[in-house]
Each structure stands twice: as structure tokens, then as C-alpha cells.
Design an enzyme around this catalytic site. Structure first.
Site, PDB file in Angstrom:
ATOM      1  N   GLU A  10     -56.991  -2.828 -80.169  1.00 38.02           N
ATOM      2  CA  GLU A  10     -55.544  -3.233 -80.225  1.00 38.02           C
ATOM      3  C   GLU A  10     -55.705  -4.856 -80.760  1.00 38.02           C
ATOM      4  O   GLU A  10     -56.659  -5.490 -80.329  1.00 38.02           O
ATOM      5  CB  GLU A  10     -54.819  -3.307 -78.845  1.00 38.02           C
ATOM      6  N   ASN A  21     -46.559  -3.447 -83.195  1.00 39.80           N
ATOM      7  CA  ASN A  21     -48.100  -3.355 -82.746  1.00 39.80           C
ATOM      8  C   ASN A  21     -48.794  -2.100 -83.147  1.00 39.80           C
ATOM      9  O   ASN A  21     -48.245  -1.105 -82.924  1.00 39.80           O
ATOM     10  CB  ASN A  21     -48.404  -3.653 -81.297  1.00 39.80           C
ATOM     11  N   LYS A  47     -47.183   1.266 -81.801  1.00 42.04           N
ATOM     12  CA  LYS A  47     -47.292   1.460 -80.374  1.00 42.04           C
ATOM     13  C   LYS A  47     -45.695   1.720 -79.833  1.00 42.04           C
ATOM     14  O   LYS A  47     -44.689   0.879 -80.013  1.00 42.04           O
ATOM     15  CB  LYS A  47     -47.752   0.057 -79.835  1.00 42.04           C
ATOM     16  N   GLU A  91     -45.097  -8.671 -74.958  1.00 39.83           N
ATOM     17  CA  GLU A  91     -45.332  -7.363 -76.088  1.00 39.83           C
ATOM     18  C   GLU A  91     -43.507  -6.958 -76.353  1.00 39.83           C
ATOM     19  O   GLU A  91     -43.092  -6.801 -77.289  1.00 39.83           O
ATOM     20  CB  GLU A  91     -46.011  -6.230 -75.519  1.00 39.83           C
ATOM     21  N   CYS A 144     -53.449   0.998 -76.136  1.00 40.47           N
ATOM     22  CA  CYS A 144     -53.357   0.355 -74.987  1.00 40.47           C
ATOM     23  C   CYS A 144     -52.495   1.083 -73.920  1.00 40.47           C
ATOM     24  O   CYS A 144     -52.850   2.111 -73.297  1.00 40.47           O
ATOM     25  CB  CYS A 144     -53.118  -1.358 -75.156  1.00 40.47           C
ATOM     26  N   ASN A 149     -56.121  -3.915 -74.706  1.00 41.08           N
ATOM     27  CA  ASN A 149     -56.317  -5.489 -74.382  1.00 41.08           C
ATOM     28  C   ASN A 149     -55.801  -5.345 -72.863  1.00 41.08           C
ATOM     29  O   ASN A 149     -54.555  -5.222 -72.701  1.00 41.08           O
ATOM     30  CB  ASN A 149     -55.673  -6.580 -75.135  1.00 41.08           C
TER      31      ASN A 149
END
Ligand code: CDT
Length: 313
Positions: A47, A110, A127, A146, A172, A197
Site C-alpha cells: 500500500e 488510496n 480502498k 486516512e 490494508c 501499512n
């Protein structure tokens, strides 16, 4: 005819704030060359591969945030990665921060892309399950913003016909959610590529910290087995800007068994020759969705809004 795909999980060690994309791409190219020696046809990177994990910082200046994003893919810094992969005849999956200028506005995701051996981008995922928070929370040792810096992905969980199989991606935190795998499982996915991550400390739930390795494994093994699919989980591990992160990249077979696993928390490639038909016996017996799933019963579950309250004592 048997369908084998040799896949490399290209774990990355830390990427510090002052590491340039050019330096990172050099490390990715080193991975590709090693992958070639190991016979890989597809290499999976983590990621937000190209930079440090920037959502750990509160940045009120949007221009500073946007400097971590890619407006073009490939762009000037990533073009050498595409060129080298094509020259080696290796495809790859790359996570990055995607900036989209659209209808006079700017959108940020993302994202991960799937690139075929001829250099074409054949798949994209944005994501969906964004963890963390949207406002500055100074009590934390580090932020996880995020929810501030990215929009929720708007592509669902597509599955692509590529590399002779059916390939899906997630990123993730998505790996912790059964819906992620099941939505792809319902499309017949044969291999799920995912980068992560994962800080070893979870500020709002420090009691989870000691279980980080177990939870990582638990969700990927369950997702693989319950959907008869390979899962390739790839970390950016090690201590990045003072934040220790989970490594433990691994390749999980449709049986749920781990067949390859990183030993370090730095740059390390682990590879496995995946039989893309290995999920078939699961998909046609225990997890034959047509025969055994009961969607009418699932529809009786009302989508819950708001928190579940504990019973009054
Ligand atoms: N990058 C990312 O999604 N990290 C989250 C941290 C959540 S804390 C449990 C993860 O799921 O690993």
C-alpha cells in the site's frame, strides 16, 4: 491444462519522509530483477508504495498533502518502473495515492493498480474501508488520517481477467473485513493481491497490539479458505519515521495455509508458484455458493445504523 502463476510478494522496509520517489523506484526495480531470477510473472508491492505512510501526520495545508499524491500513472518518477517491468516481462500490482482532477474538482483515493506484462494498466482498485479519523487528535503518538486525506473508493471490489486467472485487489484495512473477500469470491476470484501499512501500536485500542501478527494472519487465512482463493499480503514493514510497523508478508493458499512468508522486516521478496485451480475443490464443495449460500436468509438482516448498545445490567 494446469494454470500456474508465479507470484512475488515484494515486501518493503521503511520509507522515510526524505526518501525520494526516485530512490524508492530504484528499490522496486531491484525487486523486479530479483523476481525475474526467481521466475515470477507477477510482483505485488505494498500500500502507498512510493512514499512514507504520510497519513500519520496532520497537515492543514492541502498543497503539502497533495505533494504525496500521483496525478499521473505512470508519471515521470514511475515511468522507469513500468519500462523495467515490461523489459523483464513481469506484471505488477502497485499501491499509491491517486489524485484525480475531474469536473473542475479534485478527488483523492488510496489506490492500487494491476499492470500486465506488456505494461498496460488492466485493473484499478480504490480502498473502501478507510481506517483512522478525519480530525487532528493530538493525544495520539501518531495520527492515522486516512479518513481526511482520502475518499471512500468508488469502484467496489472488481475482479479482473488477467495473467490467465481472475484477480482482485484490496488494501490494508480492507483485509480485516469479510465482505471484501466475499464480494470478490462471488465473482469467482482466484487470487487477491493486497498491500498493507500496519502500525504495531493501535492508539485507540492498545490491547490489540500484542495480537497484530495473529490478526493479520487470521483475516488473510480465513478470507482465502472461505472463498477458495489465493491471498498475497505484502507489507511495508520496519520502523518508519519512528513508527514500528508489521512486516510478515505472506502468500496464503486457498486451503488457508501459509505457503511463503517473509523472514525480515526489510526489503525482501518471497515467491510461490500458485496453482490457480487450487481453489476449485473448495468452490465446488464446502464453499459451493450456488448450492450452500442462503441469500434469502441474509436479506432478513437489516443493515444496522449506529452503534450496538450493550445490554442494560
Ligand atoms: N493502512 C491501514 O489501513 N492500516 C490499518 C491500521 C488500522 S489499526 C488496526 C490496518 O488495518 O492495518
Amino acid at each position: 491444462m494446469p494454470r500456474y502463476l508465479t507470484v512475488g510478494a515484494a515486501q518493503m522496509g521503511p520509507i522515510q519522509r526524505d526518501h525520494s520517489r526516485r530512490d524508492v523506484v530504484g528499490r522496486l526495480i531491484a525487486h523486479l530483477r530479483e523476481a525475474r531470477r526467481m521466475g515470477c510473472e507477477l510482483v505485488v508491492f505494498p500500500e502507498l508504495t512510493l512514499t512514507t505512510f504520510f497519513p500519520r501526520w496532520w497537515m492543514p495545508d492541502q498543497a503539502e498533502v497533495d505533494a504525496w499524491f500521483e496525478a499521473d500513472m505512470p508519471g515521470p518518477d514511475t515511468a522507469p518502473l513500468f519500462a523495467e517491468a515490461k523489459a523483464l516481462g513481469i506484471g505488477f500490482c502497485l499501491g499509491y495515492a491517486e489524485l484525480v482532477r475531474q469536473d473542475g474538482g479534485t478527488r483523492r483515493f488510496n489506490t492500487s493498480i494491476l499492470v500486465e506484462r506488456d505494461g498496460r494498466i488492466v485493473g484499478k482498485y480504490r480502498k473502501v474501508h478507510l481506517p483512522g479519523h478525519a480530525e487532528h487528535e493530538p493525544w495520539r503518538q501518531f495520527q492515522h488520517l486516512e479518513k481526511r486525506y482520502f475518499e471512500v473508493g468508488d469502484l467496489g471490489f472488481p475482479v479482473y481477467r488477467a495473467f490467465g486467472g481472475l484477480i482482485g485487489m484490496c488494501i490494508c484495512n480492507d483485509r480485516r473485513w469479510p465482505e471484501t473477500y466475499r464480494v470478490m469470491g462471488l465473482q469467482g476470484v482466484e487470487i487477491v493481491l493486497l498491500g498493507y501499512n500496519t502500525p504495531l501500536h493501535n492508539p485507540p485500542a492498545p490491547d490489540h497490539d500484542e495480537h497484530s501478527w495473529f490478526h493479520n494472519q487470521l483475516v488473510m487465512q480465513a478470507g482465502a479458505y472461505q472463498n477458495g482463493t489465493w491471498v498475497v499480503g505484502v507489507a511495508k514493514g520496519g520502523t518508519e519515521e519512528g513508527v514500528p510497523s508489521l512486516a510478515d508478508s505472506q502468500i496464503v493458499a486457498p486451503s488457508g495455509k501459509v505457503v511463503a512468508r517473509a523472514a525480515s522486516d526489510g526489503d525482501e521478496l518471497v515467491a510461490h508458484r500458485c496453482d490457480l485451480d487450487a481453489g476449485r475443490s473448495y468452490k465446488t464443495t464446502t464453499f459451493n455458493f450456488v448450492v450452500h449460500r442462503q441469500p434469502d436468509q441474509y436479506r432478513m438482516i437489516v443493515e444496522r445504523k449506529g452503534a450496538v448498545e450493550p445490554p442494560a445490567t
